[in-house]
Design a protein around this motif. Structure first.
Motif, PDB file in Angstrom:
ATOM      1  N   ARG A  91      36.572  51.082  33.714  1.00 60.25           N
ATOM      2  CA  ARG A  91      36.887  49.861  33.885  1.00 60.25           C
ATOM      3  C   ARG A  91      38.526  49.599  34.696  1.00 60.25           C
ATOM      4  O   ARG A  91      38.503  48.859  35.611  1.00 60.25           O
ATOM      5  CB  ARG A  91      37.117  49.169  32.419  1.00 60.25           C
ATOM      6  CG  ARG A  91      35.824  48.847  31.722  1.00 60.25           C
ATOM      7  CD  ARG A  91      35.883  47.989  30.554  1.00 60.25           C
ATOM      8  NE  ARG A  91      34.718  48.449  29.684  1.00 60.25           N
ATOM      9  CZ  ARG A  91      34.306  47.668  28.700  1.00 60.25           C
ATOM     10  NH1 ARG A  91      35.199  46.773  28.299  1.00 60.25           N
ATOM     11  NH2 ARG A  91      33.102  48.068  27.900  1.00 60.25           N
ATOM     12  N   GLN A  92      39.397  50.355  34.047  1.00 63.15           N
ATOM     13  CA  GLN A  92      40.324  50.633  34.914  1.00 63.15           C
ATOM     14  C   GLN A  92      40.495  51.072  36.173  1.00 63.15           C
ATOM     15  O   GLN A  92      41.342  50.407  37.121  1.00 63.15           O
ATOM     16  CB  GLN A  92      41.748  51.258  34.142  1.00 63.15           C
ATOM     17  CG  GLN A  92      43.139  51.272  34.647  1.00 63.15           C
ATOM     18  CD  GLN A  92      43.438  49.988  34.516  1.00 63.15           C
ATOM     19  OE1 GLN A  92      43.414  48.992  33.848  1.00 63.15           O
ATOM     20  NE2 GLN A  92      44.611  49.595  35.569  1.00 63.15           N
ATOM     21  N   ARG A  95      39.112  48.339  38.250  1.00 59.21           N
ATOM     22  CA  ARG A  95      39.914  47.293  38.456  1.00 59.21           C
ATOM     23  C   ARG A  95      41.040  47.245  39.648  1.00 59.21           C
ATOM     24  O   ARG A  95      41.569  46.365  40.316  1.00 59.21           O
ATOM     25  CB  ARG A  95      40.854  47.081  37.098  1.00 59.21           C
ATOM     26  CG  ARG A  95      42.166  46.180  37.167  1.00 59.21           C
ATOM     27  CD  ARG A  95      41.925  44.853  37.580  1.00 59.21           C
ATOM     28  NE  ARG A  95      43.034  43.871  37.620  1.00 59.21           N
ATOM     29  CZ  ARG A  95      43.872  43.896  38.709  1.00 59.21           C
ATOM     30  NH1 ARG A  95      43.464  44.271  39.921  1.00 59.21           N
ATOM     31  NH2 ARG A  95      44.701  43.092  38.761  1.00 59.21           N
ATOM     32  N   ALA A  99      39.587  42.491  40.632  1.00 57.39           N
ATOM     33  CA  ALA A  99      39.545  42.267  39.118  1.00 57.39           C
ATOM     34  C   ALA A  99      38.247  41.447  38.830  1.00 57.39           C
ATOM     35  O   ALA A  99      37.935  41.491  37.673  1.00 57.39           O
ATOM     36  CB  ALA A  99      40.798  41.222  38.975  1.00 57.39           C
ATOM     37  N   ASP A 100      37.273  41.079  39.473  1.00 59.13           N
ATOM     38  CA  ASP A 100      36.236  40.255  39.179  1.00 59.13           C
ATOM     39  C   ASP A 100      34.737  40.831  39.683  1.00 59.13           C
ATOM     40  O   ASP A 100      34.121  40.063  40.158  1.00 59.13           O
ATOM     41  CB  ASP A 100      36.321  38.817  39.406  1.00 59.13           C
ATOM     42  CG  ASP A 100      36.336  38.666  40.830  1.00 59.13           C
ATOM     43  OD1 ASP A 100      36.329  39.401  41.791  1.00 59.13           O
ATOM     44  OD2 ASP A 100      35.998  37.219  41.170  1.00 59.13           O
ATOM     45  N   LEU A 118      33.766  42.391  35.510  1.00 61.86           N
ATOM     46  CA  LEU A 118      35.077  43.353  35.133  1.00 61.86           C
ATOM     47  C   LEU A 118      36.015  42.432  34.445  1.00 61.86           C
ATOM     48  O   LEU A 118      36.793  42.762  33.584  1.00 61.86           O
ATOM     49  CB  LEU A 118      35.434  44.056  36.486  1.00 61.86           C
ATOM     50  CG  LEU A 118      36.663  45.066  36.118  1.00 61.86           C
ATOM     51  CD1 LEU A 118      36.265  46.082  35.253  1.00 61.86           C
ATOM     52  CD2 LEU A 118      37.143  45.716  37.671  1.00 61.86           C
ATOM     53  N   ALA A 119      36.188  41.350  35.300  1.00 58.82           N
ATOM     54  CA  ALA A 119      37.300  40.172  34.556  1.00 58.82           C
ATOM     55  C   ALA A 119      37.177  40.040  33.351  1.00 58.82           C
ATOM     56  O   ALA A 119      38.011  39.918  32.547  1.00 58.82           O
ATOM     57  CB  ALA A 119      37.199  38.891  35.351  1.00 58.82           C
ATOM     58  N   SER A 125      44.362  42.275  33.080  1.00 60.12           N
ATOM     59  CA  SER A 125      44.695  43.681  33.478  1.00 60.12           C
ATOM     60  C   SER A 125      45.913  43.870  34.093  1.00 60.12           C
ATOM     61  O   SER A 125      46.494  42.944  34.575  1.00 60.12           O
ATOM     62  CB  SER A 125      43.262  43.880  34.184  1.00 60.12           C
ATOM     63  OG  SER A 125      43.382  42.978  35.473  1.00 60.12           O
ATOM     64  N   GLY A 127      47.053  45.956  37.572  1.00 64.80           N
ATOM     65  CA  GLY A 127      46.805  46.361  38.703  1.00 64.80           C
ATOM     66  C   GLY A 127      47.704  46.747  39.653  1.00 64.80           C
ATOM     67  O   GLY A 127      48.895  46.398  39.374  1.00 64.80           O
TER      68      GLY A 127
END
Ligand code: THU
Length: 134
Positions: A91-92, A95, A99-100, A118-119, A125, A127
């Motif tokens: 996920r990171q 990102r 973000a979305d 992902l958002a 988050s 970034g």
């Protein structure tokens, strides 16, 4: 994007998952990262006898795309046994490039299980923009 196109990507992810090198977990994962220019980057998880060196399918797909000069993504399709969600590390890494990102999750047979974003998976988050302070 049509439901048919999402399903097609999930099926391609299941094909990619067949290449998984997962002799330890026996948990094969496939990923297809679709770039905004339409290119597809497919990958699988690759395990190692030194377990911590394992790379997940999602991160392998990101690294493959970026290594080929692509950093702008439209969506991600996955094939995960049982239809599970991406791990926190992936996920990171996803990102970093947006973000979305819409994420379509299918199971090991390429059947659509759920649609994620992902958002929602990584709220509030950290970034690249977070480094631009004050
Ligand atoms: N795995 C992935 O490829 N993606 C994920 O998001 C979760 C886990 C892999 C890592 C390891 O090879 C196996 O699945 C079991 O954790």
């Amino acid at each position: 994007m049509s439901g048919e196109e999402k399903l097609e990507l999930v099926r391609l992810a299941a094909v990619a998952g067949k290449e998984a090198y997962a002799p330890y977990s026996k948990f094969g994962v496939g990923a297809v990262l679709k770039a905004r220019d339409g290119r597809l980057f497919s990958a699988c998880n690759v395990e190692n006898a030194s377990y911590g060196l394992t790379i997940c399918a999602e991160r392998a797909a990101v690294f493959k795309a970026v290594s080929e000069g692509v950093q702008s993504f439209a969506c991600l399709a996955l094939s995960v046994p049982g239809g599970g969600a991406p791990c926190g590390a992936c996920r990171q890494v996803l990102r970093e490039f947006g973000a979305d990102l819409p994420i379509f999750v299918g199971d090991e047979n390429g059947e659509m299980r759920r649609e994620l974003n992902l958002a929602n998976l990584l709220p509030d988050s950290f970034g690249p923009e977070s480094l631009n302070f004050p």
